[in-house]
Write a protein that holds these residues in place. Structure first.
Motif, PDB file in Angstrom:
ATOM      1  N   LYS A 294      -1.804   7.913  16.687  1.00 49.06           N
ATOM      2  CA  LYS A 294      -2.466   7.968  15.373  1.00 49.06           C
ATOM      3  C   LYS A 294      -1.511   7.560  14.257  1.00 49.06           C
ATOM      4  O   LYS A 294      -0.319   7.363  14.489  1.00 49.06           O
ATOM      5  CB  LYS A 294      -2.950   9.388  15.120  1.00 49.06           C
ATOM      6  CG  LYS A 294      -4.120   9.760  16.015  1.00 49.06           C
ATOM      7  CD  LYS A 294      -4.719  11.061  15.585  1.00 49.06           C
ATOM      8  CE  LYS A 294      -6.007  11.286  16.352  1.00 49.06           C
ATOM      9  NZ  LYS A 294      -6.337  12.667  16.460  1.00 49.06           N
ATOM     10  N   GLY A 295      -2.097   7.497  13.047  1.00 48.02           N
ATOM     11  CA  GLY A 295      -1.279   7.166  11.886  1.00 48.02           C
ATOM     12  C   GLY A 295      -1.464   8.208  10.796  1.00 48.02           C
ATOM     13  O   GLY A 295      -2.269   9.140  10.940  1.00 48.02           O
ATOM     14  N   PHE A 296      -0.726   8.042   9.699  1.00 45.06           N
ATOM     15  CA  PHE A 296      -0.863   8.980   8.571  1.00 45.06           C
ATOM     16  C   PHE A 296      -2.284   8.940   8.006  1.00 45.06           C
ATOM     17  O   PHE A 296      -2.801   9.933   7.525  1.00 45.06           O
ATOM     18  CB  PHE A 296       0.154   8.641   7.477  1.00 45.06           C
ATOM     19  CG  PHE A 296       1.577   8.890   7.881  1.00 45.06           C
ATOM     20  CD1 PHE A 296       2.044  10.182   8.058  1.00 45.06           C
ATOM     21  CD2 PHE A 296       2.459   7.835   8.087  1.00 45.06           C
ATOM     22  CE1 PHE A 296       3.361  10.424   8.439  1.00 45.06           C
ATOM     23  CE2 PHE A 296       3.772   8.059   8.463  1.00 45.06           C
ATOM     24  CZ  PHE A 296       4.232   9.352   8.641  1.00 45.06           C
ATOM     25  N   GLY A 297      -2.896   7.761   8.049  1.00 40.64           N
ATOM     26  CA  GLY A 297      -4.263   7.611   7.537  1.00 40.64           C
ATOM     27  C   GLY A 297      -5.255   8.473   8.299  1.00 40.64           C
ATOM     28  O   GLY A 297      -6.262   8.892   7.745  1.00 40.64           O
ATOM     29  N   ASP A 298      -4.947   8.773   9.552  1.00 41.80           N
ATOM     30  CA  ASP A 298      -5.859   9.610  10.338  1.00 41.80           C
ATOM     31  C   ASP A 298      -5.827  11.066   9.894  1.00 41.80           C
ATOM     32  O   ASP A 298      -6.805  11.776  10.075  1.00 41.80           O
ATOM     33  CB  ASP A 298      -5.507   9.519  11.831  1.00 41.80           C
ATOM     34  CG  ASP A 298      -5.670   8.091  12.347  1.00 41.80           C
ATOM     35  OD1 ASP A 298      -6.718   7.495  12.057  1.00 41.80           O
ATOM     36  OD2 ASP A 298      -4.740   7.573  12.997  1.00 41.80           O
ATOM     37  N   ILE A 299      -4.721  11.503   9.312  1.00 42.09           N
ATOM     38  CA  ILE A 299      -4.680  12.900   8.841  1.00 42.09           C
ATOM     39  C   ILE A 299      -5.659  13.028   7.681  1.00 42.09           C
ATOM     40  O   ILE A 299      -6.423  13.964   7.606  1.00 42.09           O
ATOM     41  CB  ILE A 299      -3.303  13.328   8.272  1.00 42.09           C
ATOM     42  CG1 ILE A 299      -2.142  12.728   9.031  1.00 42.09           C
ATOM     43  CG2 ILE A 299      -3.205  14.817   8.159  1.00 42.09           C
ATOM     44  CD1 ILE A 299      -0.806  13.059   8.369  1.00 42.09           C
ATOM     45  N   ALA A 300      -5.615  12.030   6.780  1.00 44.02           N
ATOM     46  CA  ALA A 300      -6.506  12.092   5.619  1.00 44.02           C
ATOM     47  C   ALA A 300      -7.944  12.106   6.086  1.00 44.02           C
ATOM     48  O   ALA A 300      -8.761  12.883   5.595  1.00 44.02           O
ATOM     49  CB  ALA A 300      -6.243  10.898   4.718  1.00 44.02           C
ATOM     50  N   ALA A 301      -8.261  11.257   7.080  1.00 45.72           N
ATOM     51  CA  ALA A 301      -9.634  11.171   7.555  1.00 45.72           C
ATOM     52  C   ALA A 301     -10.057  12.512   8.150  1.00 45.72           C
ATOM     53  O   ALA A 301     -11.153  13.009   7.899  1.00 45.72           O
ATOM     54  CB  ALA A 301      -9.749  10.065   8.596  1.00 45.72           C
ATOM     55  N   ALA A 302      -9.159  13.142   8.913  1.00 45.38           N
ATOM     56  CA  ALA A 302      -9.487  14.420   9.533  1.00 45.38           C
ATOM     57  C   ALA A 302      -9.739  15.471   8.456  1.00 45.38           C
ATOM     58  O   ALA A 302     -10.685  16.255   8.533  1.00 45.38           O
ATOM     59  CB  ALA A 302      -8.343  14.860  10.427  1.00 45.38           C
ATOM     60  N   ALA A 303      -8.881  15.458   7.406  1.00 43.66           N
ATOM     61  CA  ALA A 303      -9.035  16.451   6.344  1.00 43.66           C
ATOM     62  C   ALA A 303     -10.355  16.268   5.617  1.00 43.66           C
ATOM     63  O   ALA A 303     -11.025  17.233   5.277  1.00 43.66           O
ATOM     64  CB  ALA A 303      -7.862  16.341   5.375  1.00 43.66           C
ATOM     65  N   LYS A 304     -10.748  15.001   5.405  1.00 43.01           N
ATOM     66  CA  LYS A 304     -12.003  14.724   4.682  1.00 43.01           C
ATOM     67  C   LYS A 304     -13.190  15.176   5.506  1.00 43.01           C
ATOM     68  O   LYS A 304     -14.138  15.736   5.001  1.00 43.01           O
ATOM     69  CB  LYS A 304     -12.118  13.218   4.398  1.00 43.01           C
ATOM     70  CG  LYS A 304     -11.575  12.832   3.039  1.00 43.01           C
ATOM     71  CD  LYS A 304     -11.888  11.367   2.783  1.00 43.01           C
ATOM     72  CE  LYS A 304     -10.613  10.585   2.492  1.00 43.01           C
ATOM     73  NZ  LYS A 304     -10.637   9.215   2.899  1.00 43.01           N
ATOM     74  N   GLY A 305     -13.096  14.859   6.827  1.00 48.71           N
ATOM     75  CA  GLY A 305     -14.206  15.202   7.696  1.00 48.71           C
ATOM     76  C   GLY A 305     -14.360  16.712   7.744  1.00 48.71           C
ATOM     77  O   GLY A 305     -15.414  17.253   7.753  1.00 48.71           O
TER      78      GLY A 305
ATOM     79  N   GLY B 294       0.767  -1.241   0.000  1.00 45.89           N
ATOM     80  CA  GLY B 294       0.000   0.000   0.000  1.00 45.89           C
ATOM     81  C   GLY B 294       0.800   1.294   0.000  1.00 45.89           C
ATOM     82  O   GLY B 294       0.218   2.353   0.132  1.00 45.89           O
ATOM     83  N   GLY B 295       2.125   1.218  -0.137  1.00 46.33           N
ATOM     84  CA  GLY B 295       2.934   2.449  -0.125  1.00 46.33           C
ATOM     85  C   GLY B 295       3.574   2.655   1.240  1.00 46.33           C
ATOM     86  O   GLY B 295       3.114   2.089   2.234  1.00 46.33           O
ATOM     87  N   PRO B 296       4.641   3.474   1.297  1.00 44.31           N
ATOM     88  CA  PRO B 296       5.423   3.595   2.534  1.00 44.31           C
ATOM     89  C   PRO B 296       4.629   4.130   3.735  1.00 44.31           C
ATOM     90  O   PRO B 296       4.827   3.662   4.856  1.00 44.31           O
ATOM     91  CB  PRO B 296       6.557   4.557   2.162  1.00 44.31           C
ATOM     92  CG  PRO B 296       6.198   5.146   0.854  1.00 44.31           C
ATOM     93  CD  PRO B 296       5.251   4.227   0.180  1.00 44.31           C
ATOM     94  N   LEU B 297       3.752   5.099   3.521  1.00 45.43           N
ATOM     95  CA  LEU B 297       3.077   5.677   4.686  1.00 45.43           C
ATOM     96  C   LEU B 297       1.924   4.789   5.159  1.00 45.43           C
ATOM     97  O   LEU B 297       1.652   4.690   6.358  1.00 45.43           O
ATOM     98  CB  LEU B 297       2.618   7.112   4.399  1.00 45.43           C
ATOM     99  CG  LEU B 297       3.761   8.079   4.042  1.00 45.43           C
ATOM    100  CD1 LEU B 297       3.292   9.533   4.095  1.00 45.43           C
ATOM    101  CD2 LEU B 297       4.988   7.920   4.937  1.00 45.43           C
ATOM    102  N   PHE B 298       1.280   4.111   4.209  1.00 43.86           N
ATOM    103  CA  PHE B 298       0.253   3.136   4.600  1.00 43.86           C
ATOM    104  C   PHE B 298       0.931   2.006   5.388  1.00 43.86           C
ATOM    105  O   PHE B 298       0.438   1.572   6.430  1.00 43.86           O
ATOM    106  CB  PHE B 298      -0.444   2.580   3.355  1.00 43.86           C
ATOM    107  CG  PHE B 298      -1.552   1.610   3.663  1.00 43.86           C
ATOM    108  CD1 PHE B 298      -2.839   2.061   3.930  1.00 43.86           C
ATOM    109  CD2 PHE B 298      -1.317   0.241   3.701  1.00 43.86           C
ATOM    110  CE1 PHE B 298      -3.864   1.168   4.228  1.00 43.86           C
ATOM    111  CE2 PHE B 298      -2.330  -0.657   3.998  1.00 43.86           C
ATOM    112  CZ  PHE B 298      -3.611  -0.191   4.253  1.00 43.86           C
TER     113      PHE B 298
END
Ligand code: NAD
Length: 698
Positions: A687-698, A643-647
């Motif tokens: 948290k993880g990098f995926g949580d930043i994306a979720a926060a931005a979407k929300g 899934g890529g380095p940050l995933f």
């Protein structure tokens, strides 16, 4: 609430229309409504037969992918397909457009399948790390036999209606009103009391496959070899093979179990992440959603070298007329010869037809005059990496092209803003950073300068997609995103070599992780002299890499680099001379050598790279963590299923990574290895990098 399935009667024929825009995805409500309509039709004395079709351009785009993370709710798609198949009244699929995944599995349950000529059929689940989980693996082989089902399901590639008809996946391809045709067919079936052909009960194709089982196994073995570490292709093959030994019911149950295992496993999560990442990357901050790309017909490329030639091929293969301009007669000739050789090789491999090769070559025009950029809508500069040269060329572009022409540079390291400043219209200037070989590699970093107009960015992104690339927008910094992270890894490779790891140890750790090649073999392939020259220009040293280059070892092109290459072979063979060299350098530097465990090598190849990714995010050079994942998957051979380095970092846990980075930073004294602020703060917050994306979407 709008109804997501619309039903109507045409005389005694019930038409069920999937109407869940934009793609008629099989969300829970849709499944519920289709099943209810079908059950009602069984009991309804006024209904003789059923036609299933879709509203809009598609028949059905398949499962509602957003539901994947949720607890599955009945009815499952497989139940619906079974109910369709077992219907006492004929059910006809009228494919008004393409049928994807679960959409095509619905069609497979129908007793007759008709389609418009423009419809494609595809079972793409394998690309998301899954298998068709609603009977696809059991019904396709019953319809067309195991050997033909195999590539269709394991490759997950779309097939045109015409091909599907020839193969036996469809019963008819009809122009015009497809629902009308289906109704007519249904009436005819009812009137003639024709027997209902239920795919799941067909036997002939399976009987023939049983006699041909050895050939199926050979084909399957070849596909599995290509699939390397991916789990889904193997699961597809198991499910297909089951048709030879299990009943339909048993086969369906086994298919379901395989599906659930894949869905809940790490690989499918990673592949689904990448699917969403590609979608997300199309949205760029500050670019209004309704920004229209400029129209691009003709393309001009400056420089017929390694990159210019590859870029020209990418455009020509996608149907664009291209001028390739290089003032150096020999370079231009060599460039065209390489292009032709590459095309001939892909024709030989069966990747392209002779006709397609001839057409692509026809679209390419050599030129020695920069004046020929005048007629282009997009100009891409791919000359030597030299700022003064590039500035001069962009000043010429400014003078020679009409306003509105997109002016792109393929620079891998230079400041786009400085290049843009050489023109009177920096808003038209953008970086289009291709990766070598540019006709093959999917990644395209679109480098956004300070002044780049949103319309120009959108044009570059749009063009990237049209030539089959994965475009990702990045900001200006040295190395942009991909190469900047690569450098972070490169420093660690140097250190590992000095501390006692051999090139073979390092590459083995990388390939064991899933990279197709290790960093040392990649360096040898790309040419070690390239980085050496850049380092010299920038006054940077890399003790091991520099020493290797000073010995004239530039990699494969000189048959020696980190490894030795036998004439005509690309197989890296370890060279004691390199080990002696690193040992000597280490001793000169007073460094103690030790044997380094593979786990440590893997951590040190990955964590500094992840750390640099975090800095890139912090600085806003990349907009999202998932953009960085796309870059490493499509440009640097990062294993797809991770899934890529940050995933991947999130699967390890940022707390662990921060702790290891602190450890390596204190061992080496290198401050760059200390966790980036963002990484540290996410780790502390659990948290993880995926949580930043979720926060931005929300
Ligand atoms: P190359 O040396 O293979 O080719 C450069 C070509 O530019 C030569 O054919 C040369 O004759 C031509 N040229 C020089 N001056 C020119 C001029 N005034 N007008 C037209 N043509 C001219 O170099 P390359 O590897 O293709 O790199 C080109 C650019 O792409 C560089 O900016 C490089 O940093 C970048 N890049 C390279 C790679 C890679 O892996 N090689 C990857 C991404 C980006």
């Amino acid at each position: 609430m709008e109804r997501k399935v619309v039903t109507r009667h045409d005389g005694r024929i019930l038409v069920i229309e999937l109407a869940n825009p934009p793609v008629n995805a099989l969300a829970h409500e849709v499944r519920d409504a289709v099943l209810a309509a079908l059950q009602a039709a069984q009991a309804d004395a006024g209904t003789d037969a059923v036609v299933i079709t879709g509203a809009g351009k598609l028949f059905c785009g398949g499962a509602e992918i957003k539901e994947f993370g949720q607890t599955p709710r009945a009815p499952h798609l497989a139940e619906i397909v079974n109910a369709i198949e077992e219907s006492a009244k004929p059910v006809i699929a009228a494919l008004n457009g393409s049928a994807l995944g679960g959409g095509f599995e619905i069609a497979l349950g129908c007793h007759v399948r008709l389609a418009v000529p423009g419809a494609n059929v595809v079972l793409p689940e394998v690309k998301l790390g899954l298998l068709p989980g609603a009977g696809g693996t059991q019904r396709v082989p019953r319809l067309i036999g195991l050997r033909k089902a195999l590539p269709f399901i394991v490759n997950g590639e779309a097939m045109s209606a015409a091909q599907a008809l020839t193969l036996g996946l469809l019963d008819g391809v009809e122009d015009g009103d497809i629902v009308g045709h289906a109704i007519k067919r249904a009436r005819h079936m009812v009137e003639s009391n024709a027997p209902i052909r239920r795919t799941g009960r067909l036997r002939d194709a399976l009987e023939a496959s049983r006699r041909d089982a050895a050939a199926f196994e050979d084909d399957a073995a070849a596909l599995l070899k290509k699939a390397r570490s991916l789990e889904a292709p193997a699961a597809c093959i198991t499910a297909l093979r089951n048709t030879l030994t299990l009943t339909l019911e048993e086969g369906l149950a086994a298919e379901r179990a395989l599906f659930v295992k894949l869905r809940d496993g790490g690989q499918s999560k990673a592949l689904r992440h990448l699917f969403f990442a590609e979608r997300a990357a199309q949205k760029v901050a500050g670019v209004p959603a309704d920004t229209k790309p400029r129209s691009v017909g003709r393309v001009a490329i400056l420089g017929a070298g390694t990159m210019g030639g590859g870029i020209a091929m990418a455009f020509a293969s996608a149907g664009f007329p291209v001028s390739v301009i290089d003032p150096d007669t020999a370079a231009l000739k060599r460039g065209f010869q390489t292009i032709e050789n590459n095309y001939r090789a892909s024709e030989k491999r069966g990747g392209m037809s002779a006709g397609a090769v001839a057409a692509a070559l026809n679209r390419l025009t050599p030129s020695q005059s920069i004046n020929d950029v005048a007629s282009a809508d997009l100009v891409i500069e791919a000359v030597y990496e030299n700022m003064d040269l590039k500035k001069r060329i962009f000043a010429d572009f400014d003078r020679l092209t009409t306003p509105g022409t997109v002016l792109a540079t393929n620079t891998s390291s230079l400041d786009i803003d400085e290049i843009a400043a050489a023109t009177s219209r920096p808003q038209d200037v953008v970086g289009m950073h291709f990766f070598s070989p540019a006709n093959v590699m999917k990644l395209l970093e679109i480098v956004r300068g300070k002044a780049t107009a949103p319309e120009v960015l959108v044009t570059a992104m749009n063009i990237g997609k049209r030539i089959g690339k994965v475009p990702v927008t990045v900001g200006v910094c040295y190395g942009f995103v991909g190469n900047r992270m690569l450098h972070a890894r490169g420093s660690e490779v140097e250190r590992l070599l000095l501390e006692g790891a051999s090139p073979r140890d390092i590459d083995a750790a990388a390939t064991r992780f899933g990279f197709a090649m290790g960093p040392c073999a990649v360096g040898d392939l790309a040419g070690l002299d390239v980085g050496w020259r850049i380092r010299k220009e920038r006054g940077i040293t890399s003790p091991v890499a520099d020493a290797i280059c000073e010995m004239g070892r530039f990699g494969q092109k000189t048959s020696r680099g980190y490894f030795i290459y036998e004439p005509g072979s690309r197989l890296p063979v370890p060279d004691p001379e390199v080990d002696a060299l690193t040992a000597k350098l280490a001793s000169d530097m007073g460094m103690a050598r030790r044997s380094i465990a593979i786990e440590e090598i893997q951590e040190r190849l990955l964590y500094p790279l992840i750390n640099e990714g975090a800095r890139i995010l912090e600085e806003g050079i990349a907009e999202r963590a998932s953009d960085i994942d796309l870059i490493w998957i499509n440009g640097y051979g990062f294993p797809l299923w991770r899934g890529g380095p940050l995933f991947y970092a999130d699967t390890v846990g940022l707390g662990v990574i921060a702790e290891r980075l602190d450890h390596y930073a204190s061992l080496s004294g290198d401050k760059r290895l200390k966790p980036a602020k963002l990484l540290r703060s996410l780790a502390i917050a659990g948290k993880g990098f995926g949580d930043i994306a979720a926060a931005a979407k929300g």
